[in-house]
Scaffold this active site. Structure first.
Site, PDB file in Angstrom:
ATOM      1  N   SER A 676       0.846  -1.202   0.000  1.00 53.13           N
ATOM      2  CA  SER A 676       0.000   0.000   0.000  1.00 53.13           C
ATOM      3  C   SER A 676       0.881   1.250   0.000  1.00 53.13           C
ATOM      4  O   SER A 676       1.677   1.437  -0.914  1.00 53.13           O
ATOM      5  CB  SER A 676      -0.946  -0.035   1.198  1.00 53.13           C
ATOM      6  OG  SER A 676      -1.945   0.946   1.075  1.00 53.13           O
ATOM      7  N   ASP A 767      -9.030  -5.407  -5.309  1.00 57.63           N
ATOM      8  CA  ASP A 767      -8.623  -4.279  -4.469  1.00 57.63           C
ATOM      9  C   ASP A 767      -9.371  -3.016  -4.900  1.00 57.63           C
ATOM     10  O   ASP A 767      -9.251  -2.575  -6.047  1.00 57.63           O
ATOM     11  CB  ASP A 767      -7.114  -4.073  -4.600  1.00 57.63           C
ATOM     12  CG  ASP A 767      -6.553  -3.044  -3.630  1.00 57.63           C
ATOM     13  OD1 ASP A 767      -7.340  -2.387  -2.933  1.00 57.63           O
ATOM     14  OD2 ASP A 767      -5.317  -2.900  -3.579  1.00 57.63           O
ATOM     15  N   HIS A 799      -7.398  -5.641  -0.857  1.00 63.38           N
ATOM     16  CA  HIS A 799      -6.182  -4.869  -0.621  1.00 63.38           C
ATOM     17  C   HIS A 799      -5.169  -5.595   0.267  1.00 63.38           C
ATOM     18  O   HIS A 799      -3.967  -5.509   0.051  1.00 63.38           O
ATOM     19  CB  HIS A 799      -6.562  -3.528  -0.005  1.00 63.38           C
ATOM     20  CG  HIS A 799      -5.449  -2.550   0.076  1.00 63.38           C
ATOM     21  ND1 HIS A 799      -4.731  -2.139  -1.031  1.00 63.38           N
ATOM     22  CD2 HIS A 799      -4.912  -1.871   1.130  1.00 63.38           C
ATOM     23  CE1 HIS A 799      -3.810  -1.261  -0.664  1.00 63.38           C
ATOM     24  NE2 HIS A 799      -3.895  -1.087   0.643  1.00 63.38           N
TER      25      HIS A 799
END
Length: 823
Positions: A676, A767, A799
């Site tokens: 991320s 995601d 995610h």
């Protein structure tokens, strides 16, 4: 044929019995053919130089050589095999999800019940089971735990919730496709009752830890909970066109249209309907809805208010308003929310009339916290006088997705009446900057259902303190905060449950598997209280001898990293050193730099299977909590807003240089790993410092903010993190060309021409936070430039990429990739 075979056998094709350019022969009575395999094979010759051919047969009888699995480097296949065995040992370690304590039936000691999970790789699910222990203790002696011989698997169970007295247990089995939700009420020895709740009443019960709220009333005859509201009817069509009065019932002579698009709460909430509050009567099985909730309000975290004689029964819950669009809420504490209260739908006096739908709509909801932008996790004091709650006000006001929390209280039922409170008391305010070693502020993500000691005013909770988790007690009347987990411990401590005035906790470190601890509250003869802690032997965290041996060679410490350029800092808190966790065995080992996401999150000095696995492969780890991380005060956290891609990148490079100058790592053998925003940093680093890293791996990385802002469930994040808090109001679904240009300049993709580091990409196709297009675009651009890349896309993952098989394959590939390029 003999002449042809003699030619091949006597030519330079063979050398010492080994075929250089091998051919595979298939001889039939009439004809023969040559099949050219894609990989060389070794063929033995007899002493008389006759060709001995070993065939591997396919289903049609033709001979073909063994092919490598797609995406597996055959040169590293043995490494794959060896690492996968070690990784399985780490993956099999269990996790405690929740714990509860109850009074023993004989009045001696207590009972502990632990909800445990363990990944099941073949099923690609997490097995859940319950294990119990009888706890015996004396005031000055170590407590003893007598564990049940076997755990009990909770097949198909979504969640369990004990009643306040501990005499009953609610077991929820959620709806599956067309099946109803099932509630089971268990007593100590048997199933007391079972209720099937049809989809027309509500959908699945929320058990996500965010909207989740299941609460028994004090009489234990009503349960309030949060579930999906019934699906609205969709338009129906048949051979005559539109059919009036559409429903959700199946009909062979018609078909369902889609109807209008309905906004969802983003990441992990795809397909989830609006949460509503329901109450079930355990005597009749009747379910009623709490009415008066507008469609723009999503509700959760419901609790029963204390029952007071002569006063109506009330429910208190959290409401999140979304008039225009529901932005992603998972991990995002910056969504405004308030506490509301409404009367129980089962409370009916003689002069009150129930609505036709059994919904108490004639009693409007009351907003209890109109003066503050965030209020969540409500808890009542044991005497019922005060309502305590956490606030993420700093996050809401600044736009940072997570920030320093505060704790507040309000009076409950002033003069016996329910109204909005004008007086809000700060129990723990937002700490902007603290002195070295002092309480840095509250960073608490949730509260126990019953967090109170017996004095009725002391709350026990877990909070982040720098790079570790600690256990705190808070006097909710005076505001005094005390750290009760050992001050000298560099491990992380987290509370599991209270056993009257004692604490059941779990502790771990990067080099120690979790350990159950029991804290006894000891009265001091000179005034005040102190805590005495014991390690508790437990079968829950059992691990293999291989894991024990590999961890025994490791050590860790938490380093203070000085800020490189304090002249660029806007606040005093931003000038203070940040921290990095260094896990090592030998200084000559290659190094993996691990970067957390967020960016307003934190890497804790606690046990994680993936990091421990990488350490056990012979890597040292540098886990950097750059400025902007939780646990270091609000000024340090806010300093990153508007400076991502520069301040955080510089902090990571400074931490690496600190390690190099200390002689603790080889600068030519450094890899970097992040997911991320950690992937954002990973791809920034290999672009801004292209000669520093031998390999990289990125999980769902933010690579192009200009692309992300139009596809993510949190477009406001792109504005605030790139440009600062003032840009919170500039967020729009239609960014200008100037904004897009600015986002591009802040993105890793703006440095892609300089990248030469071999990079592994791990992407979740579902995601919604950082859509798969972000990582794919960057990876494809690297391949265009001839950079060695590998891309693995997990079709069903979101995610976090946390499905057991996906998590396993991710870190197996990370380990092999880093071994290939760093050793």
């Amino acid at each position: 044929m003999a002449t042809l075979l003699h030619h091949f056998c006597s030519s330079s094709t063979f050398s010492n019995g080994c075929v250089k350019n091998p051919l595979q022969f298939q001889i039939r009575p009439v004809s023969f053919r040559f099949i050219f395999p894609p990989h060389p094979r070794r063929i033995s010759l007899s002493p008389h130089r006759r060709l001995l051919v070993s065939f591997s047969m396919d289903s049609h009888g033709a001979g073909y050589p063994k092919e490598a699995p797609f995406g597996v480097d055959m040169a590293m296949e043995e490494e794959y095999a060896a690492q996968s065995k070690l990784l399985q040992d780490f993956v099999s370690i269990c996790n405690i999800e929740r714990a509860w304590t109850f009074k023993s039936e004989n009045g001696k000691g207590s009972m502990g019940m632990f909800s445990v999970s363990q990944p099941n790789l073949l099923a690609n699910k997490r097995k859940k089971f319950i294990i119990s222990a009888h706890i015996s203790k004396e005031r000055t002696e170590a407590p003893t735990f007598q564990w049940s011989p076997f755990p009990v698997e909770m097949t198909g169970v979504s969640t369990i919730v004990p009643s306040p007295s501990g005499s009953k247990l609610l077991v929820v089995r959620n709806a599956d496709n067309e099946c109803p939700t099932q509630f089971e009420i268990w007593s100590h020895c048997q199933l007391e009752n079972e209720f099937q709740i049809a989809q027309s009443v509500h959908g699945s019960v929320y058990t996500d830890g965010w909207f989740e709220g299941i609460s028994w009333n004090s009489e234990e005859n009503l349960i309030a909970y949060v579930a999906e509201v019934p699906a609205p009817p969709k338009p129906t069509f048949n051979s005559n066109g539109y059919k009036k009065g559409g429903s959700n019932e199946k009909d062979c002579s018609s078909w369902k249209g889609q109807g209008e698009f309905e906004e969802e709460w983003g990441e992990t909430y795809a397909g989830k309907r609006q949460p509503g509050i329901f109450v079930i009567n355990l005597e009749s099985g009747e379910v009623r809805t709490l009415g008066g909730i507008s469609k723009s309000l999503s509700v959760g975290q419901v609790v029963w208010a204390p029952e007071i004689e002569g006063i109506h029964q009330y429910l208190v819950f959290v409401g999140w308003s979304a008039d225009k669009r529901k932005l992603g809420i998972k991990y995002c504490y910056n969504r405004p929310c308030a506490l509301y209260s409404g009367r129980s739908p089962f409370h009916c006096e003689a002069n009150e009339v129930e609505s036709k739908n059994n919904v108490a709509e004639d009693f409007p909801l009351c907003n209890l916290t109109p003066s503050i932008s965030s209020a969540c996790h409500p808890r009542f004091s044991p005497d019922g006088k005060y309502l305590l709650f956490l606030s993420c006000k700093s996050s809401v006001d600044s736009g940072a997705h997570s920030a320093t929390n505060s704790l507040h209280r309000i009076h409950w039922l002033i003069d016996g009446k329910l109204n909005s409170s004008e007086t809000l008391y700060d129990v723990i305010p937002i700490i902007m900057n603290s002195e070295e070693g002092s309480f840095p502020g509250l960073y608490c993500l949730s509260l126990l259902k019953n967090p109170w000691l017996s004095d009725g005013r002391t709350m026990v909770l877990t909070s982040i303190w720098g790079s570790i988790e600690v256990i705190l007690t808070v006097d909710v009347l005076s505001g005094n905060v005390s750290r009760v987990s050992p001050v000298k411990s560099n491990s992380s401590w987290s509370i599991l449950a209270l056993d009257r005035d004692n604490i059941l906790a779990v502790t771990s470190s990067p080099v120690d598997v979790p350990q159950i601890n029991y804290g006894l509250l000891i009265e001091n003869s000179i005034g005040g209280d102190s805590w005495r802690w014991w390690d508790i032997s437990s079968p829950i965290f059992k691990c293999s001898e291989k894991v024990k041996k590999s961890l025994s060679t490791l050590q860790f410490n938490i380093m203070k990293i000085p800020v490189k350029d304090v002249s660029d800092c806007r606040t005093k808190g931003a000038t203070k050193p940040y921290e990095a966790i260094f896990v090592s065995s030998e200084a000559t080992n290659p190094l993996i730099v691990i970067l957390h996401g967020g960016p307003h999150s934190v890497s804790l000095a606690s046990f994680t299977k993936s990091s421990a696995f990488l350490s056990s492969l012979g890597f040292n780890l540098l886990i950097v909590n750059y400025r902007g991380s939780l646990g270091f005060g609000e000024e340090a956290l806010q300093s990153l807003l508007g400076r991502i891609g520069s301040q955080d990148v510089n902090d990571v490079i400074a931490a690496i240089d600190h390690l190099i100058h200390s002689g603790l790592t080889n600068p030519s053998k450094i890899a970097v790993l992040g997911g991320s925003h950690g992937g954002f940093l990973t791809t920034h680093l290999i672009g801004q410092a292209p000669d520093r890293f031998a390999a990289a791996a990125a999980r769902n990385p933010v690579c192009n903010l200009a692309l992300m802002t139009g596809t993510t469930d949190i477009p406001d994040w792109c504005y605030v993190e790139s440009c600062g808090p003032s840009w919170k109001e500039n967020y729009t679904e239609a960014p200008s060309a100037e904004h897009l240009s600015l986002f591009h300049s802040k993105s890793p993709i703006s440095h892609i021409s300089k990248v030469k580091t071999p990079t592994l990409f791990l992407l979740g196709a579902q995601d919604l936070r950082v859509p798969v297009s972000n990582g794919l675009q960057y990876a494809r651009a690297l391949k265009e430039r001839g950079v060695d890349c590998k891309i693995i896309v997990f079709p069903s993952d979101v995610h976090s990429i946390d499905k057991p098989q996906s998590d396993f394959e991710s870190f197996l590939n990370i380990g092999v990739w880093f071994k290939k390029y760093c050793t």
